[in-house]
Scaffold this motif. Sequence first.
Motif, PDB file in Angstrom:
ATOM      1  N   ILE A   1      28.568  43.680  36.055  1.00 37.21           N
ATOM      2  CA  ILE A   1      28.765  44.624  37.272  1.00 37.21           C
ATOM      3  C   ILE A   1      27.265  44.695  37.741  1.00 37.21           C
ATOM      4  O   ILE A   1      27.306  44.898  39.116  1.00 37.21           O
ATOM      5  CB  ILE A   1      29.395  45.913  36.840  1.00 37.21           C
ATOM      6  N   LEU A   2      26.527  45.300  36.943  1.00 39.98           N
ATOM      7  CA  LEU A   2      24.990  45.585  37.426  1.00 39.98           C
ATOM      8  C   LEU A   2      24.373  44.489  38.063  1.00 39.98           C
ATOM      9  O   LEU A   2      23.727  44.254  39.129  1.00 39.98           O
ATOM     10  CB  LEU A   2      24.364  46.202  36.311  1.00 39.98           C
ATOM     11  N   THR A   3      24.690  43.086  37.591  1.00 37.35           N
ATOM     12  CA  THR A   3      24.085  41.977  37.994  1.00 37.35           C
ATOM     13  C   THR A   3      24.795  41.532  39.492  1.00 37.35           C
ATOM     14  O   THR A   3      24.011  41.231  40.446  1.00 37.35           O
ATOM     15  CB  THR A   3      24.395  40.772  37.081  1.00 37.35           C
ATOM     16  N   LEU A   4      26.052  41.732  39.665  1.00 30.85           N
ATOM     17  CA  LEU A   4      26.560  41.612  40.944  1.00 30.85           C
ATOM     18  C   LEU A   4      26.074  42.745  41.807  1.00 30.85           C
ATOM     19  O   LEU A   4      25.609  42.228  42.943  1.00 30.85           O
ATOM     20  CB  LEU A   4      28.086  41.900  40.915  1.00 30.85           C
ATOM     21  N   TYR A   5      25.954  44.104  41.669  1.00 30.61           N
ATOM     22  CA  TYR A   5      25.441  44.815  42.439  1.00 30.61           C
ATOM     23  C   TYR A   5      24.040  44.468  42.888  1.00 30.61           C
ATOM     24  O   TYR A   5      23.828  44.652  44.143  1.00 30.61           O
ATOM     25  CB  TYR A   5      25.212  46.348  41.592  1.00 30.61           C
ATOM     26  N   LEU A   6      22.994  44.002  42.012  1.00 31.26           N
ATOM     27  CA  LEU A   6      21.704  43.713  42.511  1.00 31.26           C
ATOM     28  C   LEU A   6      21.492  42.560  43.170  1.00 31.26           C
ATOM     29  O   LEU A   6      20.631  42.479  43.630  1.00 31.26           O
ATOM     30  CB  LEU A   6      20.696  43.825  41.017  1.00 31.26           C
ATOM     31  N   ASN A   7      22.557  41.795  43.224  1.00 28.58           N
ATOM     32  CA  ASN A   7      22.465  40.644  43.950  1.00 28.58           C
ATOM     33  C   ASN A   7      23.414  40.521  45.306  1.00 28.58           C
ATOM     34  O   ASN A   7      22.959  39.850  46.213  1.00 28.58           O
ATOM     35  CB  ASN A   7      23.179  39.477  43.373  1.00 28.58           C
ATOM     36  N   ILE A   8      24.096  41.617  45.654  1.00 22.49           N
ATOM     37  CA  ILE A   8      24.574  41.672  46.782  1.00 22.49           C
ATOM     38  C   ILE A   8      24.162  43.004  47.897  1.00 22.49           C
ATOM     39  O   ILE A   8      24.449  43.173  48.828  1.00 22.49           O
ATOM     40  CB  ILE A   8      26.114  41.799  46.583  1.00 22.49           C
ATOM     41  N   ALA A   9      23.577  43.997  46.837  1.00 19.39           N
ATOM     42  CA  ALA A   9      23.233  45.320  47.588  1.00 19.39           C
ATOM     43  C   ALA A   9      22.332  44.881  48.861  1.00 19.39           C
ATOM     44  O   ALA A   9      21.481  44.105  48.878  1.00 19.39           O
ATOM     45  CB  ALA A   9      22.532  46.128  46.569  1.00 19.39           C
ATOM     46  N   GLU A  10      22.576  45.767  49.964  1.00 19.29           N
ATOM     47  CA  GLU A  10      21.668  45.570  51.027  1.00 19.29           C
ATOM     48  C   GLU A  10      20.404  46.564  50.733  1.00 19.29           C
ATOM     49  O   GLU A  10      20.456  47.752  50.851  1.00 19.29           O
ATOM     50  CB  GLU A  10      22.419  46.355  52.371  1.00 19.29           C
ATOM     51  N   PHE A  11      19.211  45.754  50.911  1.00 21.02           N
ATOM     52  CA  PHE A  11      17.945  46.217  50.944  1.00 21.02           C
ATOM     53  C   PHE A  11      17.189  46.536  52.163  1.00 21.02           C
ATOM     54  O   PHE A  11      16.009  46.985  52.151  1.00 21.02           O
ATOM     55  CB  PHE A  11      17.072  45.664  49.833  1.00 21.02           C
ATOM     56  N   GLY A  12      17.771  45.955  53.131  1.00 20.11           N
ATOM     57  CA  GLY A  12      16.990  46.256  54.597  1.00 20.11           C
ATOM     58  C   GLY A  12      17.938  45.357  55.522  1.00 20.11           C
ATOM     59  O   GLY A  12      18.992  44.726  55.240  1.00 20.11           O
ATOM     60  N   PRO A  13      17.652  45.425  56.747  1.00 25.54           N
ATOM     61  CA  PRO A  13      18.488  44.455  57.795  1.00 25.54           C
ATOM     62  C   PRO A  13      18.388  42.862  57.460  1.00 25.54           C
ATOM     63  O   PRO A  13      17.211  42.385  57.480  1.00 25.54           O
ATOM     64  CB  PRO A  13      17.760  44.815  59.049  1.00 25.54           C
ATOM     65  N   GLY A  14      19.422  42.485  56.978  1.00 23.07           N
ATOM     66  CA  GLY A  14      19.542  40.983  56.828  1.00 23.07           C
ATOM     67  C   GLY A  14      19.011  40.750  55.347  1.00 23.07           C
ATOM     68  O   GLY A  14      18.968  39.414  55.132  1.00 23.07           O
TER      69      GLY A  14
END
Length: 225
Positions: free
Chosen positions: A142-155
């Motif tokens: 779950i954490l791996t999924l989150y850290l790979n798809i979270a938005e960290f900035g525009p685009g």
Amino acid sequence: MIRLFKRCLLWLAALLVLAPLLLTLAYRHVPVPVTPLMVIRLFEGEGLAKDWQPSARISNHLKMAVIASEDNLFCRHRGFDWKAFGDVLNEFRSEGRLRGGSTITMQTAKNLYLWPGRSYSRKVLEALYTPMLELMLPKERILTLYLNIAEFGPGIYGAEAAAQAYFNTPAANLSRQQAAQLAAVLPNPRVYHAGRPSAYIQRRAATIQTRINQLGPLLACIRAS
């Protein structure tokens, strides 16, 4: 006509349940190719920078920072942090201000399958998909999924793209400070900049680092590298 309407409703309900169920089974083993938010932002004219990385190639500093920032009880709860919900409601009653109370699992469910914005229908689906993720996936996934798809900035989506964009380094090599700055912008990544942190983000990053030191056994679901 009524029969057709009922049939359409049944198909819609099946789609809303079965599609995420099957996708979750797949995402236990394969990377997420794209999310609804990524598609929406792309059609809005933004870029799409992402580079999927397995858990072993994401710094534990970032994993700990995200838990310390977003969801202290992630390793222990089963999708919902009822105490946090209570605190949010109490704060709303006393101050009239409603802040977010979503867990990492809830945010992952929303990012994987739903659209941005706030609505009752989205919240209902989020509440449905959250326990599904917890039942079907281990915490580390779950954490791996989150850290790979979270938005960290525009685009910019995921730890690897963010680490490269803001610090010119792989996600595996993020320092404690860099990880804290990335975690600090997650509540509003379209306003704050991890690479050029404002005074507020610097203070928030310092708080996150202090909290990491205090969590101790609450970080037990993170494997030692």
